[in-house]
Scaffold this active site. Sequence first.
Site, short mmCIF file in Angstrom:
data_model
loop_
_atom_site.label_atom_id
_atom_site.label_comp_id
_atom_site.label_asym_id
_atom_site.label_seq_id
_atom_site.Cartn_x
_atom_site.Cartn_y
_atom_site.Cartn_z
CE LYS A 96 48.91 39.28 27.71
NZ LYS A 96 48.06 38.16 27.25
CG ASP A 108 36.34 32.58 41.05
OD1 ASP A 108 36.90 33.29 41.91
OD2 ASP A 108 35.83 33.05 40.01
CB SER A 149 48.72 35.59 30.71
OG SER A 149 48.11 35.19 29.52
#
Length: 379
Positions: free
Chosen positions: A306, A292, A281
């Site tokens: 999640k 990224d 999460s």
Amino acid sequence: MVRKSFVALLLVGVLAIGAAPGDTLFSPLGQVYQLIHDYYYRADKISDSTLLHGAIRGVVESLGDPYSTFFTPEEYQSWEESLSGEYSGVGIEITLRDGRITVVAPFPGTPAEAGGIRPGDWIQAVDGELTEGWTLEKASSHIRGPEGTVVVLTVQHDDGTVEEIPLVRQKIQIESVCSEYRAEEKVGYVQILRFDFDTPGLLGRALFSFPLQDLAGIVIDLRNNPGGILSAAVESASYFVDRGPIVRVQGPSFGERTYSSRGNSVPNIPVAIMVNEGTASAAEIMAGAIQDHSMGILVGRPTFGKGLVQEIVMRLPDGGAIKLTTGEYFTPLGRTVHDVGLTPEILVERTEGEEGDPELEAALAWIRDGAPIPVGAGR
């Protein structure tokens, strides 16, 4: 008792939000309410609030989404207490996966961790009562309880073994951020156990306690971090990510929202994020953003996966509430997280009974080697 006519109108009104004028789709609910009071042989034993809560709960549960929930006033109060990091229980985060009550992670230093509860365990029964068909809230309410009492969890581990584990409930107090400076390696180590409202401030305090200009690198430990509050993850990731998106959230009520960094306040030094199957999460939001933006790498094992966002969308007059999954989130590069997870650049497999901390050793070795970016795995 609330007046019958008011409850009937409220029941229909709550469940018909968004219906077109004159739409009678939900009008049978009001009729059912009246029929119960006219014909049910124990109608005088059933409170109006029980009928209202049951109707709303049924509609929310019909979504088939384990993260969308109706809270009674008592359940909502308990849920809010859990966000504060202090409650009475055994110290585990759970979810529903394939209809099973599944452990996301036990918190360090809690009865669950000491008793051998592991990420990915399927909780088959609580005190002998099978959990098949249970909601997350029902499971949580049965596992929590008064301090000093015992709860027995029947769990199936990933290797297929089934074990009955008695745990003594205690007051769970979770300090969301722990840190230490490893002077011999010139590395700052920070463990984030969950993302609460105070996590970004505690993380900043930890980071700026290190001699940043002299650091060879920073290790952020997100292993067994089950997540928490989205905004806390965004603020925490912003310490490391230059200006740009932290996470993109898509949902039917708001389209797309992009949460961005205002510019990192920590020097661009090597950052290794330790993750595993208990990283979920909000923890995946932070890890995915740093990965990224190439501000650091992930070390360990693939994460839980999640990638959904929940919000409290309604508060009832009696203190109850409705929590709905309102969107799915994606990493800054648009990668899906839900049911997929994140893959580390440096994969570290742990064997049963292995001593030491191989993930930490791999992270420190990467920093010592000059922090080369491995090719292929993470993105």
